[in-house]
Design a protein around this motif. Structure first.
Motif, short mmCIF file in Angstrom:
data_model
loop_
_atom_site.label_atom_id
_atom_site.label_comp_id
_atom_site.label_asym_id
_atom_site.label_seq_id
_atom_site.Cartn_x
_atom_site.Cartn_y
_atom_site.Cartn_z
N UNK A 260 25.48 12.38 46.29
CA UNK A 260 24.98 12.97 47.54
C UNK A 260 25.41 14.43 47.66
N UNK A 261 26.62 14.75 47.25
CA UNK A 261 27.08 16.13 47.28
C UNK A 261 26.24 16.99 46.36
N UNK B 147 22.23 21.14 45.79
CA UNK B 147 21.00 21.68 45.20
C UNK B 147 20.00 22.07 46.28
N UNK B 148 19.83 21.22 47.29
CA UNK B 148 18.89 21.53 48.37
C UNK B 148 19.35 22.75 49.16
N UNK B 149 20.63 22.86 49.42
CA UNK B 149 21.16 24.02 50.14
C UNK B 149 20.99 25.29 49.33
#
Length: 57
Positions: free
Chosen positions: A5-6, A11-13
């Motif tokens: 999840x991190x 990656x999305x951030x």
């Protein structure tokens, strides 16, 4: 939070920050270019030459 999840949120951030920066940079370049970057309202053709398509000789 677990490691996968991190990684996903990291990656999305990172992608969000990258896209935001690209948007800011493109707006700045468009403002710096001014009227040189405007699109003509008519198409360039051999009958109606424009300086963007055919440089002055």
């Amino acid at each position: 939070m677990n490691a996968p999840m991190e990684t996903v949120f990291g990656l999305l951030g990172g992608l969000a920050v990258f896209l935001f920066g690209m948007n800011m940079m493109s707006e700045g370049l468009q403002k710096a270019a001014g009227r040189q970057n405007e699109v003509h309202s008519f198409p360039c053709s051999p009958r109606i030459p424009c300086s963007a398509c055919w440089p002055a000789r």
